[in-house]
Design a protein around this motif. Structure first.
Motif, PDB file in Angstrom:
ATOM      1  N   SER A 276      42.350  55.454  35.691  1.00  0.00           N
ATOM      2  CA  SER A 276      41.352  56.252  34.957  1.00  0.00           C
ATOM      3  C   SER A 276      39.925  55.945  35.408  1.00  0.00           C
ATOM      4  O   SER A 276      39.007  55.909  34.590  1.00  0.00           O
ATOM      5  CB  SER A 276      41.490  56.009  33.447  1.00  0.00           C
ATOM      6  OG  SER A 276      42.800  56.289  33.027  1.00  0.00           O
ATOM      7  N   GLY A 277      39.744  55.671  36.720  1.00  0.00           N
ATOM      8  CA  GLY A 277      38.413  55.399  37.230  1.00  0.00           C
ATOM      9  C   GLY A 277      37.953  53.978  37.029  1.00  0.00           C
ATOM     10  O   GLY A 277      36.872  53.613  37.483  1.00  0.00           O
ATOM     11  N   VAL A 278      38.741  53.151  36.341  1.00  0.00           N
ATOM     12  CA  VAL A 278      38.416  51.742  36.144  1.00  0.00           C
ATOM     13  C   VAL A 278      39.325  50.902  37.045  1.00  0.00           C
ATOM     14  O   VAL A 278      40.546  51.017  36.989  1.00  0.00           O
ATOM     15  CB  VAL A 278      38.600  51.321  34.670  1.00  0.00           C
ATOM     16  CG1 VAL A 278      38.376  49.818  34.506  1.00  0.00           C
ATOM     17  CG2 VAL A 278      37.659  52.097  33.763  1.00  0.00           C
ATOM     18  N   GLU A 279      38.722  50.102  37.890  1.00  0.00           N
ATOM     19  CA  GLU A 279      39.480  49.194  38.755  1.00  0.00           C
ATOM     20  C   GLU A 279      39.684  47.887  38.008  1.00  0.00           C
ATOM     21  O   GLU A 279      38.721  47.264  37.557  1.00  0.00           O
ATOM     22  CB  GLU A 279      38.710  48.961  40.054  1.00  0.00           C
ATOM     23  CG  GLU A 279      39.430  48.080  41.058  1.00  0.00           C
ATOM     24  CD  GLU A 279      38.626  47.873  42.338  1.00  0.00           C
ATOM     25  OE1 GLU A 279      39.134  47.202  43.251  1.00  0.00           O
ATOM     26  OE2 GLU A 279      37.485  48.370  42.417  1.00  0.00           O
ATOM     27  N   VAL A 280      40.941  47.477  37.859  1.00  0.00           N
ATOM     28  CA  VAL A 280      41.263  46.264  37.113  1.00  0.00           C
ATOM     29  C   VAL A 280      41.475  45.115  38.091  1.00  0.00           C
ATOM     30  O   VAL A 280      42.360  45.162  38.950  1.00  0.00           O
ATOM     31  CB  VAL A 280      42.515  46.465  36.237  1.00  0.00           C
ATOM     32  CG1 VAL A 280      42.821  45.188  35.456  1.00  0.00           C
ATOM     33  CG2 VAL A 280      42.325  47.644  35.279  1.00  0.00           C
ATOM     34  N   LEU A 281      40.631  44.085  37.962  1.00  0.00           N
ATOM     35  CA  LEU A 281      40.706  42.904  38.826  1.00  0.00           C
ATOM     36  C   LEU A 281      41.351  41.762  38.051  1.00  0.00           C
ATOM     37  O   LEU A 281      40.885  41.390  36.970  1.00  0.00           O
ATOM     38  CB  LEU A 281      39.306  42.496  39.288  1.00  0.00           C
ATOM     39  CG  LEU A 281      38.482  43.567  40.011  1.00  0.00           C
ATOM     40  CD1 LEU A 281      37.084  43.050  40.299  1.00  0.00           C
ATOM     41  CD2 LEU A 281      39.164  43.993  41.301  1.00  0.00           C
ATOM     42  N   SER A 282      42.419  41.208  38.596  1.00  0.00           N
ATOM     43  CA  SER A 282      43.096  40.081  37.971  1.00  0.00           C
ATOM     44  C   SER A 282      42.510  38.770  38.466  1.00  0.00           C
ATOM     45  O   SER A 282      41.961  38.691  39.566  1.00  0.00           O
ATOM     46  CB  SER A 282      44.596  40.122  38.280  1.00  0.00           C
ATOM     47  OG  SER A 282      45.169  41.313  37.786  1.00  0.00           O
ATOM     48  N   ALA A 283      42.643  37.730  37.656  1.00  0.00           N
ATOM     49  CA  ALA A 283      42.082  36.417  37.989  1.00  0.00           C
ATOM     50  C   ALA A 283      43.110  35.572  38.729  1.00  0.00           C
ATOM     51  O   ALA A 283      44.316  35.800  38.636  1.00  0.00           O
ATOM     52  CB  ALA A 283      41.638  35.708  36.725  1.00  0.00           C
ATOM     53  N   ARG A 284      42.619  34.579  39.468  1.00  0.00           N
ATOM     54  CA  ARG A 284      43.481  33.561  40.049  1.00  0.00           C
ATOM     55  C   ARG A 284      42.990  32.199  39.568  1.00  0.00           C
ATOM     56  O   ARG A 284      41.800  32.008  39.327  1.00  0.00           O
ATOM     57  CB  ARG A 284      43.470  33.633  41.575  1.00  0.00           C
ATOM     58  CG  ARG A 284      42.158  33.282  42.233  1.00  0.00           C
ATOM     59  CD  ARG A 284      42.201  33.558  43.733  1.00  0.00           C
ATOM     60  NE  ARG A 284      41.028  33.060  44.440  1.00  0.00           N
ATOM     61  CZ  ARG A 284      39.851  33.672  44.491  1.00  0.00           C
ATOM     62  NH1 ARG A 284      39.680  34.826  43.856  1.00  0.00           N
ATOM     63  NH2 ARG A 284      38.844  33.152  45.165  1.00  0.00           N
ATOM     64  N   ASP A 285      43.899  31.248  39.440  1.00  0.00           N
ATOM     65  CA  ASP A 285      43.550  29.909  38.961  1.00  0.00           C
ATOM     66  C   ASP A 285      43.017  29.061  40.108  1.00  0.00           C
ATOM     67  O   ASP A 285      43.607  29.016  41.192  1.00  0.00           O
ATOM     68  CB  ASP A 285      44.760  29.222  38.346  1.00  0.00           C
ATOM     69  CG  ASP A 285      45.195  29.867  37.032  1.00  0.00           C
ATOM     70  OD1 ASP A 285      44.373  30.590  36.437  1.00  0.00           O
ATOM     71  OD2 ASP A 285      46.352  29.659  36.616  1.00  0.00           O
ATOM     72  N   VAL A 286      41.883  28.388  39.854  1.00  0.00           N
ATOM     73  CA  VAL A 286      41.228  27.566  40.871  1.00  0.00           C
ATOM     74  C   VAL A 286      40.781  26.255  40.213  1.00  0.00           C
ATOM     75  O   VAL A 286      40.156  26.283  39.145  1.00  0.00           O
ATOM     76  CB  VAL A 286      39.983  28.291  41.449  1.00  0.00           C
ATOM     77  CG1 VAL A 286      39.265  27.412  42.457  1.00  0.00           C
ATOM     78  CG2 VAL A 286      40.384  29.621  42.085  1.00  0.00           C
TER      79      VAL A 286
END
Length: 308
Positions: A6-16
């Motif tokens: 829906s026009g929103v790019e969802v960025l997932s996190a990575r553990d650091v």
């Protein structure tokens, strides 16, 4: 990882792991392969809530170049020392912004009376003409404003009639938004800005796209309003970031931002040699954090990939 809905790019996190031997595990949404920057925001770490009675946060003196650091806490207290001679506390609802420019060093240690630590650590890339600017430190406590069942604290830029006095080198927006259970808020935003909404807690929708905890929803330029909905029966907390697209490519490695591999090599050499470029952090009981080894490859500049 990212997906577009829906026009929103969802960025997932990575553990650091963050810091030295007593590393704090953080969730990192910027940078990643799908997106290097949102405006000049180039780094977003989200951590906690974690028990700080044992290890907490203990990041020894370490250097920065070519950036500004933005510290924002939800719970806990962090002691900050830097090579300007600053000795300050980071507390919930109070923003500390440090300008690295040509070079600065600082330490970050949770205080003894901190039982839980929880917050975000953000970086802003400095544009080429300002990336060697002088060291600086600013502190700001934004007044909360209420809009449609949401409490908003604007620590950078302007939103909902509130404007931060903090100086930046590109236009920026940074705000904490806490939504009441079931609340929906629509906020007017600058159409020249791209935006990112980081979810700390709650079941949140951004422009009807569901975001889970620690995910960041990206909205490109051209939007004049953003609507955030809390679908949960408890308060939801988010961080809204924004700015005009940062057109320069950058090189990020460890705690340095430059424009070339050579910039990074020189900054690392200066830090390892104890150069005056970074100065000394007075009052920290431990030793400095040594720089890791450089990769066996040329570090190449990166910008954002073309939007799909």
């Amino acid at each position: 990882m990212s997906n577009v809905e829906s026009g929103v790019e969802v960025l997932s996190a990575r553990d650091v792991p963050l810091g030295g031997p007593r590393a704090l595990l953080v969730r990192r949404t910027l940078p990643q392969r799908a997106r290097t920057l949102i405006g000049a925001w180039c780094f977003a770490d989200h951590y906690g809530p974690v028990d700080a009675t044992g290890t907490g946060m203990d990041v020894p003196p370490h250097p920065h170049t070519g950036l500004q650091t933005v510290s924002w806490l939800f719970r806990g207290e962090i002691e900050h020392r830097d090579t300007l001679g600053t000795h300050a506390l980071v507390r919930p609802g109070e923003m500390n912004l440090m300008t690295g420019g040509y070079g600065i060093a600082h330490s970050e240690v949770s205080t003894p009376n901190t039982s839980v630590i929880h917050g975000v650590q953000l970086w802003v890339a400095l544009p080429e003409k300002h990336r060697d600017t002088a060291r600086d430190f600013q502190h700001h406590v934004p007044e909360p404003v209420r809009v449609d069942g949401a409490e908003i604290k604007v620590f950078l830029g302007s939103l909902a009639g509130s404007t931060s006095p903090v100086r930046t080198f590109t236009p920026l927006l940074g705000a904490e938004i806490i939504l009441d259970p079931g609340a929906s808020v629509t906020l007017a935003v600058d159409t020249a800005f791209e935006h990112g909404l980081l979810v700390d807690s709650g079941d949140v929708r951004l422009l009807d796209t569901a975001l889970r905890r620690a995910e960041l929803g990206y909205v490109p330029c051209g939007t004049d309003t953003v609507t955030v909905v809390n679908d949960s029966d408890v308060p939801a907390r988010t961080i809204l970031l924004g700015g005009p697209p940062f057109e320069e490519e950058i090189v990020m490695w460890w705690n340095f931002i430059g424009r070339s591999h050579e910039d990074i090599v020189k900054a690392r050499e200066d830090w390892q040699a104890g150069s005056d470029r970074f100065g000394e952090v007075e009052g920290h009981p431990g030793s400095r954090l040594p720089a890791p080894a450089l990769p066996n490859a040329v570090i190449t500049p990166r910008g954002n990939p073309p939007r799909r």
